[in-house]
Design an enzyme around this catalytic site. Structure first.
Site, mmCIF file in Angstrom:
data_model
loop_
_atom_site.group_PDB
_atom_site.id
_atom_site.type_symbol
_atom_site.label_atom_id
_atom_site.label_comp_id
_atom_site.label_asym_id
_atom_site.label_seq_id
_atom_site.Cartn_x
_atom_site.Cartn_y
_atom_site.Cartn_z
ATOM 1 N N ASP A 1 0.826 -1.197 0.000
ATOM 2 C CA ASP A 1 0.000 0.000 0.000
ATOM 3 C C ASP A 1 0.866 1.256 0.000
ATOM 4 O OD1 ASP A 1 -2.452 1.730 0.775
ATOM 5 O OD2 ASP A 1 -3.260 -0.295 0.739
ATOM 6 N N HIS B 1 -3.769 5.953 3.338
ATOM 7 C CA HIS B 1 -4.508 4.758 2.934
ATOM 8 C C HIS B 1 -3.944 3.483 3.559
ATOM 9 C CE1 HIS B 1 -5.721 1.551 0.010
ATOM 10 N NE2 HIS B 1 -6.849 2.214 0.039
ATOM 11 N N ASN C 1 -14.590 0.088 -6.711
ATOM 12 C CA ASN C 1 -15.657 0.976 -6.240
ATOM 13 C C ASN C 1 -16.435 1.619 -7.380
ATOM 14 O OD1 ASN C 1 -14.660 0.515 -3.645
ATOM 15 N ND2 ASN C 1 -13.375 2.333 -3.671
ATOM 16 N N SER D 1 -11.609 -1.280 -0.425
ATOM 17 C CA SER D 1 -10.255 -1.459 0.082
ATOM 18 C C SER D 1 -10.214 -1.579 1.594
ATOM 19 C CB SER D 1 -9.348 -0.305 -0.366
ATOM 20 O OG SER D 1 -9.749 0.899 0.219
#
Length: 504
Positions: free
Chosen positions: A167, A202, A294, A356
């Site tokens: 990430d 994130h 998404n 996520s």
């Protein structure tokens, strides 16, 4: 040879991070070339003013990685040659020894958009849980109760498992992450150093959802709150990520002890280099999961759509599909994805939404299973997640939603709240000097059976006897390990039951 263009975008922990709203790089400055025989490629690069380097850039890759991926190269096109890049690629594709050429495109992330945290659910004050951690925000973590993870915690909290978080990095000083971080194996694949600090936010949230420390009296409880977090940073300070960083990180995680690999990002097309890395990690025994995306569409997203990656969609507290979640045959399982609490890079906490934040709950569940069954293969872990999932009905039909209790084979043993006056009265349960003593009184003499069960519902002890007047039933659990156990005393008049915690 066919030229393959691939773009990747982090499916961020909020609805805003959909691929349709990000800006793709206008030009290709880097290419990935697979060249089992690189002699012609190197000669062309030298004569054309290009730059070439190995795809694998992290320190001390395994011999197996070098054998399989040593023929992959990064070719950099300088700015002054951008106008003729297509011609350069066309020539490269026809060179002897070239198997394929694909782009190493980047995508920029967008700011976060939060959901209304009061629009989806009302959280009651208490729950009939077999295990409740002391983390102060736990009562707001609806997803743990909904997926019965609180029951699973009686068997496993992930200790001994390792979750690689591919990430934007993590907040390495966060109070709820610091105790679980595996900094020995932390690595930054964007800058090729060990600085994995998260400037985007994130990765911190994804890591915490999977494995924020449980029972530390701080913040939240992660799904696998005692698992190790291997932070592998892919992005630069603006949130750009590249295929090359993803491939390096997957290979590195597989060779450095990761049992689960979480990839909360996605792309719209398959990528042969990434697929090769995924298959390598699967062959090394890793469990891999990624997001459905998404976009509110029925379309595959990669790496989630690869055969050896579990693709995770997002559901809400009513077991409906979150309105943004992608769906369709490539989505293997759903997990809570709306108003899920997670840590922030500023040291705090907040609820967010997105596929996520659903994905790391599956990575955490894999860690719970592996900690309970360390001899299992990744295929067995995969199969257990699928076969134990609850079937729910969403707007697109019947799908599967994770159930951690069933995945850990924990059976509920209900306590009887009120007993008829004719039943024996158990006035106290005491554990002294290794013995468990049940003090009783009964109006009538009666035969009894005492049964002891572990948290999976398996009977571990049974004995028969007779009750008369008042006294004690003594049980010496010499063969039991420490933990939570359930008891039941059965008589002709009925049954009484309860539970105790045994500590040697």
């Amino acid at each position: 040879m066919k030229r393959v263009f691939v773009f990747a975008v982090l499916a961020l922990a909020s609805v805003a991070f959909a691929s349709g709203t990000v800006e793709e790089s206008a030009t290709i400055s880097e290419l990935i070339a697979k060249a089992p025989d690189a002699q012609a490629l190197e000669a062309f690069v030298d004569s054309s003013g290009l730059e070439i380097g190995p795809l694998i850039t992290y320190p001390n890759p395994s011999e197996e990685v070098l054998e399989l991926f040593g023929c992959y190269y990064i070719v950099t096109i300088p700015d002054e040659l951008q106008e003729v890049q297509n011609s350069l690629v066309d020539i490269m594709e026809e060179l002897d020894g070239i198997e394929y050429v694909e782009s190493n495109l980047r995508i920029q992330l967008e700011p976060e958009v939060e959901e209304d945290s009061e629009s989806y659910f009302f959280m009651p004050d208490s729950f009939p849980d077999p295990y409740t951690p002391n983390d102060p925000l736990y009562p707001q973590q609806w997803s743990k109760i909904h997926t019965e993870t609180d029951w699973a915690w009686n068997v496993s909290t992930g200790e001994g498992a390792s979750i690689a978080i591919l990430d934007t990095g993590v907040d390495t000083d966060h109070e709820d992450l610091i105790d679980n971080l595996d900094m020995e194996h932390a690595y930054n694949f964007c800058h090729n150093n060990t600085n994995v600090e998260d400037v985007i936010g994130h990765g911190t949230g994804v890591a915490g959802c999977a494995a924020a420390t449980i029972d530390n009296g701080k913040g939240i409880a992660g799904i696998a709150g005692n698992a190790a977090i291997m932070p592998l940073r892919l992005s630069d300070d603006q949130g750009n990520i590249y295929t090359s960083a993803t491939v390096n990180a997957i290979l590195y995680a597989a060779d450095n002890g990761a049992t689960a690999i979480n990839m909360s990002f996605g792309q719209n097309t398959s990528n042969p280099t990434e697929l090769s890395a995924v298959n390598y990690a699967w062959g090394k025994g890793c469990f891999l999961c990624s997001t459905a995306g998404n976009d509110d569409k029925n379309k595959p997203r990669y790496p989630g759509a690869y055969e050896n990656v579990m693709c995770v969609g997002a559901s809400d507290p009513s077991d409906s599909r979150c309105w943004f979640s992608n769906y369709g045959p490539t989505v293997n399982v759903y997990a809570p994805g709306v108003n899920v609490w997670r840590p922030t890079k500023e040291g705090g906490y907040k609820p967010v939404s997105g596929t996520s934040i659903a994905c790391p709950q599956i990575a955490g569940l894999a860690a719970l299973i592996w900690a309970a069954h360390p001899d299992w293969t990744n295929q067995q872990v995969w199969d257990k997640i699928i076969e134990s999932a609850d079937t729910i009905t969403i707007d697109k039909g019947k799908v599967l939603r994770m159930n951690a209790r069933k995945a850990l084979d924990v059976e509920k043993i209900e306590e009887i709240a009120e007993q008829p006056v004719t039943l024996p009265f158990i006035s106290a349960i005491q554990i002294q000097h290794g013995s468990v003593n049940f003090a009783y009184s009964t109006p009538d003499a009666t035969d009894y059976t005492l049964s002891i069960y572990d948290v999976s519902g398996r009977e571990v002890y049974a004995r028969d006897g007779q009750l008369a007047g008042s006294g004690e039933i003594t049980y010496n659990p010499v063969s039991l390990s420490e933990g939570v156990y359930f008891w039941r005393i059965s008589t002709e008049q009925g049954e009484v039951s309860g539970k105790f915690v045994y500590v040697k």
